[in-house]
Structures are given as C-alpha cells and as structure tokens.
Design a protein around this motif. Structure first.
Motif, PDB file in Angstrom:
ATOM      1  N   CYS A 232       0.794  -1.311   0.076  1.00  0.00           N
ATOM      2  CA  CYS A 232      -0.082   0.030  -0.036  1.00  0.00           C
ATOM      3  C   CYS A 232       0.731   1.250   0.104  1.00  0.00           C
ATOM      4  CB  CYS A 232      -1.041  -0.045   1.088  1.00  0.00           C
ATOM      5  SG  CYS A 232      -2.123  -1.182   1.379  1.00  0.00           S
TER       6      CYS A 232
ATOM      7  N   ASP B  72       1.651   9.428  -4.157  1.00  0.00           N
ATOM      8  CA  ASP B  72       2.943  10.244  -4.621  1.00  0.00           C
ATOM      9  C   ASP B  72       3.322  10.053  -5.952  1.00  0.00           C
ATOM     10  OD1 ASP B  72       4.922  11.855  -5.284  1.00  0.00           O
ATOM     11  OD2 ASP B  72       6.325  11.212  -3.683  1.00  0.00           O
TER      12      ASP B  72
ATOM     13  N   ASN C  61       7.319   9.244  -6.472  1.00  0.00           N
ATOM     14  CA  ASN C  61       7.635   7.985  -5.743  1.00  0.00           C
ATOM     15  C   ASN C  61       7.212   6.900  -6.695  1.00  0.00           C
ATOM     16  OD1 ASN C  61       9.498   8.727  -3.786  1.00  0.00           O
ATOM     17  ND2 ASN C  61       8.170   8.186  -2.193  1.00  0.00           N
TER      18      ASN C  61
ATOM     19  N   PHE D 243      -4.104   4.731   0.008  1.00  0.00           N
ATOM     20  CA  PHE D 243      -4.541   3.485   0.320  1.00  0.00           C
ATOM     21  C   PHE D 243      -5.779   3.515   1.033  1.00  0.00           C
ATOM     22  CE2 PHE D 243      -1.172   4.477   3.670  1.00  0.00           C
ATOM     23  CZ  PHE D 243      -1.971   4.941   4.684  1.00  0.00           C
TER      24      PHE D 243
ATOM     25  N   ILE E 294       6.662   8.868   5.406  1.00  0.00           N
ATOM     26  CA  ILE E 294       7.239   9.232   4.085  1.00  0.00           C
ATOM     27  C   ILE E 294       8.543   8.594   4.039  1.00  0.00           C
ATOM     28  CG2 ILE E 294       5.826  11.582   4.261  1.00  0.00           C
ATOM     29  CD1 ILE E 294       8.456  12.744   5.500  1.00  0.00           C
TER      30      ILE E 294
ATOM     31  N   ASN F 113      -6.630   8.547   6.743  1.00  0.00           N
ATOM     32  CA  ASN F 113      -6.573   7.437   5.841  1.00  0.00           C
ATOM     33  C   ASN F 113      -5.946   6.117   6.600  1.00  0.00           C
ATOM     34  OD1 ASN F 113      -6.799   8.914   3.522  1.00  0.00           O
ATOM     35  ND2 ASN F 113      -4.910   9.980   3.501  1.00  0.00           N
TER      36      ASN F 113
HETATM   37  C1  LIG Z   1       7.882   5.005   4.533  1.00  0.00           C
HETATM   38  S1  LIG Z   1       7.664   5.216   2.572  1.00  0.00           S
HETATM   39  C2  LIG Z   1       7.205   3.353   1.947  1.00  0.00           C
HETATM   40  C3  LIG Z   1       8.960   3.143   1.712  1.00  0.00           C
HETATM   41  C4  LIG Z   1       8.953   1.737   1.074  1.00  0.00           C
HETATM   42  N1  LIG Z   1       8.184   0.757   1.737  1.00  0.00           N
HETATM   43  C5  LIG Z   1      10.213   1.328   0.563  1.00  0.00           C
HETATM   44  O1  LIG Z   1      10.636   0.233   0.965  1.00  0.00           O
HETATM   45  O2  LIG Z   1      10.693   2.152  -0.119  1.00  0.00           O
HETATM   46  C6  LIG Z   1       5.772   5.703   2.649  1.00  0.00           C
HETATM   47  C7  LIG Z   1       5.358   5.670   1.265  1.00  0.00           C
HETATM   48  O3  LIG Z   1       3.841   5.763   1.405  1.00  0.00           O
HETATM   49  C8  LIG Z   1       3.353   6.897   0.672  1.00  0.00           C
HETATM   50  N2  LIG Z   1       1.871   7.062   1.518  1.00  0.00           N
HETATM   51  C9  LIG Z   1       1.806   7.878   2.486  1.00  0.00           C
HETATM   52  N3  LIG Z   1       0.536   7.841   2.825  1.00  0.00           N
HETATM   53  C10 LIG Z   1      -0.077   7.080   1.838  1.00  0.00           C
HETATM   54  C11 LIG Z   1      -1.521   6.842   1.626  1.00  0.00           C
HETATM   55  N4  LIG Z   1      -2.318   7.359   2.493  1.00  0.00           N
HETATM   56  N5  LIG Z   1      -1.893   6.277   0.471  1.00  0.00           N
HETATM   57  C12 LIG Z   1      -0.862   5.795  -0.475  1.00  0.00           C
HETATM   58  N6  LIG Z   1       0.512   6.091  -0.204  1.00  0.00           N
HETATM   59  C13 LIG Z   1       0.850   6.878   0.771  1.00  0.00           C
HETATM   60  C14 LIG Z   1       4.259   7.979   0.660  1.00  0.00           C
HETATM   61  O4  LIG Z   1       4.201   8.779  -0.496  1.00  0.00           O
HETATM   62  C15 LIG Z   1       5.758   7.116   0.541  1.00  0.00           C
HETATM   63  O5  LIG Z   1       5.878   6.840  -0.705  1.00  0.00           O
END
Ligand SMILES: C[S@@+](CC[C@H](N)C(=O)[O-])C[C@H]1O[C@@H](n2cnc3c(N)ncnc32)[C@H](O)[C@@H]1O
Length: 323
Positions: free
Chosen positions: A51, A78, A81, A106, A130, A247
């Motif tokens: 997600c 995003d 990303n 998500f 993030i 969310n």
């Molecule tokens: C901590 S990072 C994830 C890193 C990933 N697990 C990796 O290994 O590179 C969190 C990601 O979740 C996305 N994100 C945050 N809230 C979100 C949401 N409500 N729905 C979808 N994506 C979300 C952010 O844009 C970011 O790219």
C-alpha cells in the motif's frame, strides 16, 4: 485512483528460483525488512498488496518471493515516488512476480483490488509515513533543514498545502492540531506567533515557519534540545495536509475485508499515535474473531539495523492474520 502501468517485463521461461535482488540505490532503505517478510510470509504464487510503495524496497523483496506465478499490486499517493519505483522495479530479475502500479491512496484499497480484478489477497503491507527523499527534496516542502517553499503534499492533487493552513486557519484550530497530533505543549504560543507573523506577510517557506516556531518556545536555559523544536509542528502539519490518521483508519477498517483466510496484514508505523490506532484496530478485530494478532508486542529494529539506518529507530511493526 489511477492505474499507471501494467505488469513489469519478465522472462517467465527463466523464472524459477527467487534470488536476492541487485537493487539500484533508492535513497531509502526499507525498514524492518526481514521481520516484515517473516510476518507477511510471501510464498510463490500468492497475491499481495504493498500500500505504500515508496522507493520500492519492500516491494522488490516481496516480488522476488511471490515469483512469476504470483502478483504484487503496489500503490502510492505520490506520483513522483511511484514513477521512481516503477523504473526501479522494471529492472527486477527473472523470477520475480508481475507488478501492477496504481497512483492511489491506500484508503482506496477496494478500488485498487477491483481495478486489478483481484478478490481477497494473501497479504497487505503498509509502511506508513514518508520516505527520506520526500523529507529532503525541495519539491515536497517538508523540511526545515534547508529553506524551501512550504507545501507538504504527498499527492499534488491534495487541495490544501501546509502554507494554506498556516496562513488561513484560525489560531485556535492551529493550536489544537499541534497539540492533538504532535502533543506540542507550546501549541498556543506557536499558533499565536504564526498568526501575528502572517499579518506582516504570508508564511511561504519552511525556514520562516521553523524560525517562528523556535522563537515561540521558551529556551531550556542552555540545556541542549533533543530534537529541533520545530519538529513537532512540522509533523502535525504534514499529518493534517495528508489526512494521515483518517487514511490509516480507513485502511485498518478495509484491509481485513480484503484478505483471504490466513492472509496477513503488516503495518509499520513511526509515531505513537499511529501505532496506537494499529494496536486498537488489531485488538478489536481480534475480539470479534476477524483477525489473530501475530505480534503481541510491536517489533522494533534490531541493533544492526539501527546502526545501519538510524532513521529506523522509531519504527514499529505489528502484524495480524485473517481468521
Ligand atoms: C515510508 S515510505 C514507504 C517506503 C517503502 N516501503 C520502501 O521500501 O521504499 C511511505 C510511502 O507511502 C506513501 N504514502 C503515504 N501515505 C499514503 C497513503 N495514504 N496512500 C498511499 N500512499 C501513501 C508515501 O508517499 C511514501 O512513498
């Protein structure tokens, strides 16, 4: 929700043994990776959802284990990303599962699984918050480590930026979110300082906002600060702008409904407020017999991960299995 692309290229003829991936530098190391894999238990042929694709670190490891007969749905709110990770995952070696990409929040999980034509899945991962690049890249406007235009939106379609909030919200409302979301004890002083300053001119940069926050907080008589006093204000604003708690609550409600029996849900959080929501949701789903909690206590990074990646220090992993 916008489906972005279809399956990555794979050489299915050559796709037998998942092997470790030679991954390009992502600028973001996936946290608690071994623990996440252990608890999600991705097996060849299964279908899973990441997600929070981010820079694709967890996704690459999941795809390697799901194998060519499996399927990985990945989403991120995003588009920057998502594009980065799409390119990164296009280089997955033979033996990895197909990956389908969705520009989605998500909280829209049901739309994603429906668009992919999937019923219930075998595993769902959410690695909240993030990625490192989002914190430091100027385009996101999140960091006070350097001057940048104040913004904080992960999804550029989000209507309200952090600059809108600090320049338009009532003083009481500002103070309340700082207190409620980041437990900022000087929330009222900070809100007053912001409202006074914006009468002179709109607050449009991260450094100006950080300076205002610091000037609103009484000095500790020379005692060193553990964290920059602006940290909590910036965290609270980011959470409001991106509706992070709302969310997460939606995801915690929806995810169990989209798991098969025996399917696993893993959530990595970085703040106590989020971890509390996860803990409570898992506990009440266990009471109704929907989930079995696999982590009685949340898992934290081991010493070697902390040494390698100090940013992982506040990570907590909780996992549950659908009954
Ligand atoms: C901590 S990072 C994830 C890193 C990933 N697990 C990796 O290994 O590179 C969190 C990601 O979740 C996305 N994100 C945050 N809230 C979100 C949401 N409500 N729905 C979808 N994506 C979300 C952010 O844009 C970011 O790219």
């Amino acid at each position: 929700m916008h489906p972005i692309s279809n399956n990555c290229k794979h050489d299915l003829e050559n796709a037998s043994n998942p092997r470790p991936l030679p991954l390009p530098e992502s600028g973001h190391e996936p946290v608690l990776l071994a623990e996440t894999l252990e608890h999600l238990n991705p097996q060849p042929g299964k279908i899973m959802v990441d997600c929070t694709l981010g820079r694709g670190g967890h996704a690459a490891a999941l795809a390697a284990r799901l194998g060519p007969g499996g399927l990985l749905l990945v989403l991120d709110a995003d588009p920057r990303n998502l594009d980065f990770a799409r390119q990164r995952l296009a280089a997955l070696p033979a033996g990895a599962s197909p990956v389908r990409f969705f520009l989605a929040n998500f909280a829209e999980l049901p739309d994603v699984t429906a668009a992919a034509g999937c019923g219930p899945v075998d595993g769902i991962l959410a690695d909240l918050g993030i990625s490192t690049n989002q914190l430091f890249d100027e385009g996101y406007g999140m960091s006070f480590a350097q001057p940048m235009p104040l913004d904080m939106r992960l999804d550029p379609r989000t209507p309200t930026s952090a600059a809108d909030i600090v320049n338009k919200w009532r003083e009481d409302d500002l103070a309340n979110v700082l207190y409620q979301l980041a437990q900022e004890r000087y929330s009222r002083r900070i809100a007053r300082k912001i409202v006074e300053a914006r009468r002179d001119s709109p607050i449009t940069t991260t450094d100006r906002l950080a300076g205002l926050v610091r000037s609103a907080i009484p000095s500790r008589g020379g005692a060193p600060e553990r964290i920059d006093p602006a940290t909590r204000t910036f965290l609270a604003l980011r959470m409001v702008v991106n509706r992070e708690l709302e969310n997460l609550q939606s995801l915690l409600r929806l995810a169990p409904q989209h798991l098969k029996r025996g399917g696993r849900l893993a959530v990595i959080s970085f703040q106590s407020t989020e971890d509390r929501l996860v803990k409570q949701a898992f506990r009440s789903a266990e009471q109704t017999g929907l989930l079995k909690v696999l982590t009685k206590k949340p898992l934290s990074p081991a010493d070697d991960e902390l040494a390698r990646n100090p940013r992982s220090r506040s990570a907590k992993l909780r996992a549950a299995e659908k009954n």
